[in-house]
Write a protein that holds these residues in place. Sequence first.
Motif, PDB file in Angstrom:
ATOM      1  N   GLU A   1       0.860  -1.179   0.000  1.00  0.00           N
ATOM      2  CA  GLU A   1       0.000   0.000   0.000  1.00  0.00           C
ATOM      3  C   GLU A   1       0.893   1.223   0.000  1.00  0.00           C
ATOM      4  N   THR A   2       0.583   2.157  -0.897  1.00  0.00           N
ATOM      5  CA  THR A   2       1.446   3.323  -1.032  1.00  0.00           C
ATOM      6  C   THR A   2       0.741   4.645  -0.793  1.00  0.00           C
ATOM      7  N   CYS A   3      -0.570   4.680  -0.907  1.00  0.00           N
ATOM      8  CA  CYS A   3      -1.253   5.957  -0.734  1.00  0.00           C
ATOM      9  C   CYS A   3      -2.721   5.691  -0.420  1.00  0.00           C
TER      10      CYS A   3
ATOM     11  N   LYS B   1       6.527   8.643  -6.237  1.00  0.00           N
ATOM     12  CA  LYS B   1       6.961   9.460  -5.103  1.00  0.00           C
ATOM     13  C   LYS B   1       6.229   9.089  -3.813  1.00  0.00           C
ATOM     14  N   ASP B   2       5.194   8.259  -3.927  1.00  0.00           N
ATOM     15  CA  ASP B   2       4.462   7.835  -2.741  1.00  0.00           C
ATOM     16  C   ASP B   2       5.344   6.982  -1.843  1.00  0.00           C
ATOM     17  N   ARG B   3       5.121   7.094  -0.589  1.00  0.00           N
ATOM     18  CA  ARG B   3       5.857   6.277   0.378  1.00  0.00           C
ATOM     19  C   ARG B   3       5.121   4.955   0.603  1.00  0.00           C
ATOM     20  N   VAL B   4       5.881   3.916   0.923  1.00  0.00           N
ATOM     21  CA  VAL B   4       5.280   2.614   1.206  1.00  0.00           C
ATOM     22  C   VAL B   4       4.699   2.680   2.624  1.00  0.00           C
ATOM     23  N   LEU B   5       3.378   2.544   2.708  1.00  0.00           N
ATOM     24  CA  LEU B   5       2.686   2.648   3.987  1.00  0.00           C
ATOM     25  C   LEU B   5       2.573   1.307   4.696  1.00  0.00           C
ATOM     26  N   GLY B   6       2.633   0.231   3.930  1.00  0.00           N
ATOM     27  CA  GLY B   6       2.494  -1.087   4.529  1.00  0.00           C
ATOM     28  C   GLY B   6       2.500  -2.164   3.457  1.00  0.00           C
ATOM     29  N   PHE B   7       2.439  -3.394   3.926  1.00  0.00           N
ATOM     30  CA  PHE B   7       2.410  -4.528   3.002  1.00  0.00           C
ATOM     31  C   PHE B   7       1.659  -5.675   3.637  1.00  0.00           C
ATOM     32  N   GLY B   8       1.226  -6.583   2.786  1.00  0.00           N
ATOM     33  CA  GLY B   8       0.566  -7.794   3.253  1.00  0.00           C
ATOM     34  C   GLY B   8       1.169  -8.992   2.551  1.00  0.00           C
ATOM     35  N   LEU B   9       1.348 -10.067   3.300  1.00  0.00           N
ATOM     36  CA  LEU B   9       1.847 -11.328   2.746  1.00  0.00           C
ATOM     37  C   LEU B   9       0.917 -12.451   3.192  1.00  0.00           C
TER      38      LEU B   9
END
Length: 163
Positions: A9-11, A20-28
């Motif tokens: 998730e980036t935005c 330019k968006d920052r990485v806000l999180g991820f799911g695995l």
Amino acid sequence: MVFLLLDIETCPCYELPSSKDRVLGFGLRECNIKGCDPGTDYIYTWNDVPSCNNVYECERSTLKKLLEKIDEYRRRGEKNVYVIGYNIKTFDLPILSYRLYKTNTVDNVNNAIDLMLGINKSERRITYLDIMDIAKTLVFPKVRCLKASKVAEASSRCLGEDV
């Protein structure tokens, strides 16, 4: 053989994604030949980083956690790890590589790309599969290059309005 379903998730969902968006999180989600076990879901966001004091540190910590999670499979000695996602070749992996570099999590862009591609100069244990490529092949099996006019024509028929 292990399959990891990956999504970043980036935005916020109401904004268009950008490099330019920052990485806000991820799911695995870990799966194997027999299927996926919901107990193996792993979701990590900035909310899971209580010690970060600024945006830069929050993103950096999140990226490090993703690298740690993927590296767990290398350390476990898994022979084949397949990371599966939708549009990961043209979005997730380039964004992750770019953000790993921009947050100084790795020292140069080439190392960031190598990390994301799972390249260990002597052996490669991680393979990325993009579901978008598979979907395109199933939907358009004999079409090598779609023309905008054909897409508009198909959309108009499906939507019942002029596109």
